[in-house]
Design a protein around this motif. Structure first.
Motif, PDB file in Angstrom:
ATOM      1  N   THR A  20       4.022  -2.901 -12.073  1.00  0.00           N
ATOM      2  CA  THR A  20       4.641  -1.594 -11.885  1.00  0.00           C
ATOM      3  C   THR A  20       3.848  -0.483 -12.547  1.00  0.00           C
ATOM      4  N   ARG A  72       1.390   1.725  -3.157  1.00  0.00           N
ATOM      5  CA  ARG A  72       2.605   0.910  -3.110  1.00  0.00           C
ATOM      6  C   ARG A  72       2.649   0.124  -1.806  1.00  0.00           C
ATOM      7  N   ASN A  73       2.421  -1.150  -1.918  1.00  0.00           N
ATOM      8  CA  ASN A  73       2.364  -1.996  -0.743  1.00  0.00           C
ATOM      9  C   ASN A  73       2.840  -3.384  -1.155  1.00  0.00           C
ATOM     10  N   SER A  74       3.911  -3.844  -0.546  1.00  0.00           N
ATOM     11  CA  SER A  74       4.485  -5.128  -0.947  1.00  0.00           C
ATOM     12  C   SER A  74       3.542  -6.291  -0.669  1.00  0.00           C
ATOM     13  N   ASP A  75       2.737  -6.174   0.398  1.00  0.00           N
ATOM     14  CA  ASP A  75       1.789  -7.241   0.712  1.00  0.00           C
ATOM     15  C   ASP A  75       0.739  -7.377  -0.383  1.00  0.00           C
ATOM     16  N   THR A 122       1.065  -6.489  -3.527  1.00  0.00           N
ATOM     17  CA  THR A 122       1.744  -7.021  -4.703  1.00  0.00           C
ATOM     18  C   THR A 122       1.901  -8.526  -4.613  1.00  0.00           C
ATOM     19  N   GLU A 123       2.285  -9.027  -3.446  1.00  0.00           N
ATOM     20  CA  GLU A 123       2.481 -10.460  -3.269  1.00  0.00           C
ATOM     21  C   GLU A 123       1.158 -11.212  -3.385  1.00  0.00           C
ATOM     22  N   ARG A 145       0.239 -11.504  -6.968  1.00  0.00           N
ATOM     23  CA  ARG A 145       1.036 -12.533  -7.650  1.00  0.00           C
ATOM     24  C   ARG A 145       0.471 -13.933  -7.338  1.00  0.00           C
TER      25      ARG A 145
END
Length: 345
Positions: free
Chosen positions: A8, A14-17, A19-20, A23
């Motif tokens: 964060t 900002r992109n969920s892909d 971030t994943e 991870r």
């Protein structure tokens, strides 16, 4: 990712892909050496902070921003090799996040070429550990021979193994008592599970000479390690004269103290001019460098030296032995053979 910078807090689009994928990257960090991962964490912290301070986006990073970041590092006094390392790790991060790699841009290519050229022209030279040669090992061996001090026995055994195996200091720290085996003639062979460049189930076998075998045997017997196969082969020694068995191997800093004590014992304090504010005495890489230089000096081919030191790239080895091989070049040989012995003034 919390061990780097909380996701964060990263200056990212900002992109969920993304971030994943980051991870998943962290979950698979065992695919990389601990040292590579530590370097990546450091670069991420520095680059992310620079991005925040300069209102840039850290991930994904544009070629223009990467150019400015690398220029910032160089102008801040970082060595060109350090700048190169930052560029490579930023490229690695983008690849693993599934993002376009900014390093391929001509902007970044020209920037790195400029940084390297300016560094060379201004006199920057690659640092190199002070070599720990065979003559140094045998001189110390003679001084310490017959000692019943447990720390001295440990230090002597460690230096013999470090020189004989050309292992990196982190690889030496991971050796366990159970890794000590015997060849048919009684000499010790070490079963090295893995190295920086060799990660395979078959591992690597390193053999010791008769003399080095004796020094390692003396340490194992005096320390009582022979009955503790799971213990680390090299351990801290308490001032009371007993070994300290721990779950973690000795740190790089603790093992480098062995080289520093050896340097003082050899009476070399103050004998070396600092190289890049470092390398004023023997350090963790010294035995590896010295052994490579000794082998080159005796005419061993580069391929065999690379095999002993588990180097993958000849240019890496050549940085260590370039001074040794300086007078073995074709032109020097030609001049020595065919030049007239008496040259008129």
């Amino acid at each position: 990712m919390s061990e780097i910078v909380p996701l964060t807090r990263l200056t990212v689009t900002r992109n969920s892909d993304i971030t994943e994928r980051l991870r998943q990257f962290v979950q698979d960090k065992e695919a990389f050496s601990p040292n590579t991962w530590r370097q990546l964490l450091s670069v991420m912290r520095i680059c992310n902070q620079w991005s925040e301070d300069n209102q840039r986006t850290f991930l994904p990073m544009s070629a223009e921003d990467l150019r400015d970041y690398l220029s910032f590092l160089a102008e801040s006094g970082r060595a060109s090799s350090t700048v190169t390392s930052h560029a490579a790790l930023i490229s690695m991060l983008h690849r693993n996040a599934g993002l376009p790699v900014p390093n391929v841009s001509p902007l970044v290519f020209r920037t790195m070429k400029r940084i390297n050229r300016v560094a060379v022209v201004s006199g920057e030279r690659a640092g190199q550990a002070v070599p720990f040669r065979l003559t140094d090992l045998m001189a110390l061996d003679k001084k310490w021979a017959g000692s019943d001090n447990l720390q001295v026995l440990r230090d002597m055994a460690f230096l013999h193994v470090a020189y004989a195996t050309l292992l990196r200091i982190s690889e030496l720290s991971r050796l366990r008592v159970r890794d000590v085996m015997r060849a048919g003639d009684g000499r010790i062979i070490l079963d090295v599970a893995w190295t920086k460049t060799i990660v395979q189930t078959g591992g690597l076998i390193k053999a010791l000479s008769t003399h080095s075998t004796r020094r390692l045997e003396e340490w194992i017997e005096a320390s009582g390690l022979s009955s503790q196969p799971d213990a680390w082969l090299f351990n801290a020694v308490h001032r009371s004269g007993r070994i300290i068995i721990t779950e973690k191997p000795m740190s790089t800093r603790a093992l480098e103290q062995i080289f520093k004590r050896a340097w003082r014992t050899a009476g070399k304090a103050g004998a070396i001019k600092a190289n890049k504010n470092r390398y004023t005495g023997w350090s963790g890489h010294s035995a590896r460098v010295g052994a490579a230089q000794d082998m080159a000096d005796k005419g061993y081919p580069v391929a065999r030296i690379m095999q002993e030191g588990t180097w993958k790239k000849p240019e890496t080895l050549m940085r260590y032995i370039r001074h040794v091989d300086a007078h073995k070049g074709a032109m020097v040989e030609f001049m020595e053979q065919y030049a007239e012995p008496d040259i008129p003034g």
